[in-house]
Design a protein around this motif. Structure first.
Motif, PDB file in Angstrom:
ATOM      1  N   ALA A 290       0.868  -1.077  -0.200  1.00 44.86           N
ATOM      2  CA  ALA A 290       0.053   0.065   0.036  1.00 44.86           C
ATOM      3  C   ALA A 290       0.853   1.418  -0.014  1.00 44.86           C
ATOM      4  O   ALA A 290       1.976   1.225   0.254  1.00 44.86           O
ATOM      5  CB  ALA A 290      -1.181   0.129   1.180  1.00 44.86           C
ATOM      6  N   ASN A 291       0.289   2.457  -0.470  1.00 41.74           N
ATOM      7  CA  ASN A 291       0.862   3.690  -0.208  1.00 41.74           C
ATOM      8  C   ASN A 291       0.498   4.158   0.879  1.00 41.74           C
ATOM      9  O   ASN A 291      -0.467   4.034   1.654  1.00 41.74           O
ATOM     10  CB  ASN A 291       0.461   4.652  -1.555  1.00 41.74           C
ATOM     11  CG  ASN A 291       0.950   4.099  -2.857  1.00 41.74           C
ATOM     12  OD1 ASN A 291       1.800   3.412  -3.030  1.00 41.74           O
ATOM     13  ND2 ASN A 291      -0.277   4.208  -3.898  1.00 41.74           N
ATOM     14  N   ASP A 292       1.707   4.820   1.455  1.00 43.90           N
ATOM     15  CA  ASP A 292       1.497   5.536   2.906  1.00 43.90           C
ATOM     16  C   ASP A 292       0.138   6.471   2.775  1.00 43.90           C
ATOM     17  O   ASP A 292       0.180   7.331   1.935  1.00 43.90           O
ATOM     18  CB  ASP A 292       2.387   6.357   3.344  1.00 43.90           C
ATOM     19  CG  ASP A 292       3.540   5.462   3.859  1.00 43.90           C
ATOM     20  OD1 ASP A 292       3.433   4.351   4.320  1.00 43.90           O
ATOM     21  OD2 ASP A 292       4.800   5.883   3.698  1.00 43.90           O
ATOM     22  N   GLY A 293      -0.882   6.345   3.475  1.00 50.80           N
ATOM     23  CA  GLY A 293      -2.003   7.432   3.418  1.00 50.80           C
ATOM     24  C   GLY A 293      -3.158   6.853   2.781  1.00 50.80           C
ATOM     25  O   GLY A 293      -4.098   7.297   2.635  1.00 50.80           O
ATOM     26  N   GLU A 294      -3.002   5.648   2.138  1.00 55.95           N
ATOM     27  CA  GLU A 294      -4.047   5.365   1.019  1.00 55.95           C
ATOM     28  C   GLU A 294      -4.960   4.700   2.142  1.00 55.95           C
ATOM     29  O   GLU A 294      -4.777   4.058   2.979  1.00 55.95           O
ATOM     30  CB  GLU A 294      -3.135   4.191   0.327  1.00 55.95           C
ATOM     31  CG  GLU A 294      -4.348   3.541  -0.962  1.00 55.95           C
ATOM     32  CD  GLU A 294      -3.357   2.836  -1.898  1.00 55.95           C
ATOM     33  OE1 GLU A 294      -3.955   2.654  -3.019  1.00 55.95           O
ATOM     34  OE2 GLU A 294      -2.572   2.412  -1.757  1.00 55.95           O
ATOM     35  N   GLN A 295      -6.406   4.575   1.627  1.00 55.61           N
ATOM     36  CA  GLN A 295      -7.405   4.019   2.352  1.00 55.61           C
ATOM     37  C   GLN A 295      -8.176   2.919   1.812  1.00 55.61           C
ATOM     38  O   GLN A 295      -8.234   2.490   0.542  1.00 55.61           O
ATOM     39  CB  GLN A 295      -8.118   5.353   2.730  1.00 55.61           C
ATOM     40  CG  GLN A 295      -7.827   6.198   3.715  1.00 55.61           C
ATOM     41  CD  GLN A 295      -8.699   7.390   4.228  1.00 55.61           C
ATOM     42  OE1 GLN A 295      -9.724   7.766   3.420  1.00 55.61           O
ATOM     43  NE2 GLN A 295      -8.557   7.986   5.181  1.00 55.61           N
TER      44      GLN A 295
END
Length: 804
Positions: A290-295
């Motif tokens: 995942a990308n940091d901050g992805e939800q």
């Protein structure tokens, strides 16, 4: 792991072995069976009924009058308050005379003037936990499929005639987190064969690869990802047999597709996930970090923020599942789903563990990935689920598995000698018997000149070294059959050290005196840490405390003992006498490791002695506590070396507190709490003590000397000495003992007087002195000479005069 006995019978022939006997055999082989639950809970006379007619109760808005066929000559009238009861339903009916869980007996009754001959039951009333009941029946009665026969035993139809074994698995035995894994174990124990599912189904002419492609960016996290595509699926409730097995295993049924993935998870130990293909939004599956901050919004409708440490399944751009933990709500299988993308994968356990821990999501899937799944069972589970979906949901399985496979899963091969196994176990097992044991476990084994080459299947990831094979031999040979042997090394009998013996005596003495032992936290708050401390110290702080109340190591035992007294008094336990032996942590600097010092502390409050018949009550006071400590010092052989000195200490009563010295060394204090502190803890008059126990127990004492019973009489003299008010009785007693010489054997205070008959600033202290010589009868002259020395000495030292 919950194991259904009836389900297990499908894989292993258990004829002649009851669930209880099987549980004992499994436990003796090394896996603890914590319980065997009988699901019917003593129920009887619960049948399937058919609701022929339903009408409103004439005298109650929330009750219905139902005419129910229960397979007898005439239908019966039953009053039912369930909101979902309706005409035409097949329901569970407890007949008159039936017994439900909790020994609840069904009788004829009248409800608001209408006769009721039985009870239409919900699953909760039949002993099934509410959290396991399908949502559509959570607030009402359970409705059977229409194909069940009226009058049949409802307990049997719901699989409640089963027994469930709860296995307490250790972390290394993840192979038994599946029915097939347990079947292998049981088959080895019983020396019987395992019958495994053999999935088979027809595939359509269409190819799955035309509908989906798979790409994995992080091979280390996901070395194998496989998927099948299934079209024309009809979402509906799963069959009753499957629902009942899921509920027995602690899983709530949802619909046929979701239930099948959960069923196969329990059967094979391989987590699966079903995506609604039409809701994925692309023809691509991309597995990545995942990308940091992805939800992502997971199936529990919680929005979760992701980091680069989490593995996600995406449609190429957007996450549709938190890999190995939980699916996303955006690709959930719903009632109008027709096409399924069925996922089976092998994920790195540490990656899944991190995501599960970070999000507080511990699912059945994540548990298995964390502990390790069988890499050679991933695609087998996928095939089994595809078979069940085609059978139970009418799905058409497209041709081919779409996969990315970089997984190397080769069975381990371990060499060990027969001699080595027997040497460790202390046995003389023959080589052919060991070969038989490994064959029962379905391990390939070759024996040559006393050396065994064992090939371990991938389902047993816990076996990696020689000692693991030795354990398997011991388990199946039978721990009860291992001979009792002594170690070869030289032995010395175990015993308590002198310090441990003395500490045990201290405990026995205090409990004999009427105090109860308490054990409190070593961690406390910074505010409480300094209170009642016997010596100065820097605080030892925790780097990651659970809370502010548990952030530093204690310097005294008393604050938490006071909390204990407060807790008891709040529950009407007015009389409290507790002690604790524990460590405090003393440090000269915040950055140095503290030294651990053992302390003894006590708290006493309320009534100490009560004789109701005589109408006598004795409240705890200073001298009660001092008497206990004097008895303790006498037990340790230190009474002659102990001195009490009046003192003022923080949080203690200024006039009722004494410090305790062993010769010239401060070893503790005793006294009453300050009234403000008593009020703070909501306590009445309360006395406390704390001693440096390590100093007391390490002090060398003279051996006990026994003396014969005296043959000659003793002579007593009483004196009342008038001294300045600031002279303590203890100081006077010490001086009298010193001056009395070898004839003075005993000195006791029996009166203290201050009042109008004495000068201002003076007090009278009366002592009883006993003189004795074991070799002869004393004369008055002998006693008078010794007595005069005493009087002269106290007069010289304290200006004491005899009270007239």
């Amino acid at each position: 792991m919950f194991v259904s006995y009836k389900w297990l019978c499908e894989y292993v022939d258990l004829s002649g072995i009851s669930a209880e006997e099987l549980a004992e055999k499994i436990t003796k082989s090394g896996i603890e069976v914590e319980s065997v639950e009988v699901l019917n809970k003593g129920m009887k006379d619960v049948v399937i009924g058919h609701v022929l007619k339903k009408e409103q109760h004439p005298n109650a808005d929330k009750l219905n009058k139902c005419l129910v066929d229960i397979g007898e000559e005439e239908p019966v009238q039953i009053i039912c308050g369930a909101p979902n009861v309706d005409q035409g339903q097949k329901v569970a009916v407890a007949k008159v005379g039936a017994i439900l869980p909790g020994n609840f007996k069904i009788k004829k009754a009248k409800l608001r003037g209408e006769e009721s001959n039985g009870m239409i039951c919900s699953l909760q009333e039949l002993g099934i936990e509410g959290k396991l009941v399908p949502k559509e029946f959570a607030d009402g009665i359970f409705v059977f499929p229409n194909d069940v026969e009226v009058g049949q035993d409802a307990i049997q139809q719901l699989n409640l005639d089963d027994q469930v074994l709860e296995l307490g698995l250790t972390p290394n035995r993840s192979d038994c987190l599946s029915m097939i894994g347990v079947a292998h174990e049981v088959a080895a124990i019983l020396n019987r064969n395992v019958k495994l599912p053999d999935p088979s189904f027809k595939t359509s002419d269409e190819k799955a690869s035309d509908y989906i492609s798979i790409k994995v960016e992080v091979i280390k996290d996901n070395p194998l990802y496989a998927a099948r595509l299934i079209k024309n699926v009809k979402i509906a409730p799963s069959p009753l047999w499957m629902q009942s097995r899921l509920m027995a295993a602690g899983i709530r049924p949802h619909n046929n597709v979701v239930d099948i993935t959960n069923y196969v998870l329990l059967e094979y130990g391989q987590p699966l996930h079903a995506f609604d293909y039409d809701r994925i939004g692309s023809k691509q599956i991309l597995v990545r970090r995942a990308n940091d901050g992805e939800q992502i919004v997971t199936l529990d409708d919680q929005k979760r923020e992701l980091t680069n440490g989490h593995l996600v399944i995406t449609n190429g751009t957007e996450p549709i599942a938190l890999a190995g933990v939980m699916g996303g709500a955006n690709s959930e299988v719903v009632n109008d789903t027709t096409t399924i993308l069925l996922e089976a994968a092998y994920f790195n356990g540490q990656t899944i563990r991190k995501a599960s821990k970070d999000h507080g999501l511990r699912s059945e899937a994540s548990v298995r990935f964390e502990k390790g799944v069988d890499p050679n069972r991933v695609k087998m589970a996928l095939e089994r689920a595809a078979e069940l979906i085609s059978q139970l949901a009418g799905g058409e399985v497209l041709e081919g598995i779409v996969e990315v496979n970089h997984l190397e899963a080769q069975p381990k091969s371990i060499n060990i000698t027969v001699e080595r196994i027997n040497e460790v176990l202390g046995t003389s097992i023959e080589a052919n018997e060991m070969v038989d044991i490994f064959n029962r476990l379905q391990f390939e084994v070759v024996e040559k000149e006393g050396t065994l080459t064992v090939t371990v299947p991938t389902r047993r990831g816990d076996i990696a070294i020689e000692e693991d094979l030795i354990e398997e031999v011991a388990r199946l040979y039978g721990y009860d059959n291992l001979p009792t042997t002594l170690p070869v090394a030289p032995q010395t009998p175990g015993k308590l050290t002198i310090y441990q013996e003395k500490r045990r005596k201290v405990r026995q003495f205090l409990e004999g005196a009427g105090l109860y032992q308490a054990i409190t936290y070593s961690l406390t708050s910074e505010e409480k840490a300094y209170r009642f401390a016997l010596e100065k110290s820097e605080l030892t702080r925790l780097a990651l405390p659970m809370s502010e109340d548990r952030s530093v190591l204690r310097l005294s035992l008393i604050p938490h003992l006071l909390e204990t007294a407060k807790h008891n008094r709040a529950r009407q336990m007015e009389d409290v006498a507790v002690y604790e032996i524990g460590s405090v942590f003393i440090a000269n600097d915040e950055n140095e490791k503290p030294s651990e010092k053992e302390r003894l502390a006590g708290v006493l409050t309320g009534i100490w002695q009560e004789h109701l018949w005589q109408g006598e009550k004795k409240q705890v006071d200073f001298f009660v506590v001092k008497g206990i400590l004097d008895g303790l010092f006498d037990l340790l052989g230190l009474s002659g070396q102990i001195v009490y000195k009046q003192a003022k200490r923080d949080d203690m009563h200024p006039g009722r507190t004494a410090e305790i010295y062993l010769q010239e060394e401060l070893i503790g204090f005793v006294g009453q709490l300050h009234p403000f502190v008593q009020k703070e803890y909501d306590l009445s008059e309360t006395y406390v003590f704390e001693l440096a126990l390590a100093i007391l127990l390490n002090k060398e004492t003279a051996p006990v000397v026994y003396e014969p019973i005296p043959r000659f009489p003793s002579i007593s003299r009483d004196i009342a000495l008038v001294v300045d008010r600031n002279v303590s009785a203890g100081e006077l007693e010490k001086a009298i003992v010193k001056a009395g010489g070898k004839l003075l054997k005993d000195v006791k205070v029996f009166d203290v007087y201050e009042g109008e008959h004495l000068e201002a600033g003076k007090k009278s202290v009366a002592f009883s002195l006993r003189y004795f010589d074991p070799e002869r009868t004393l004369t008055d002259e002998d006693v008078m000479r010794a007595h005069e020395k005493v009087l002269s000495f106290v007069k010289e030292k304290f200006g004491a005069t005899l009270r007239g």
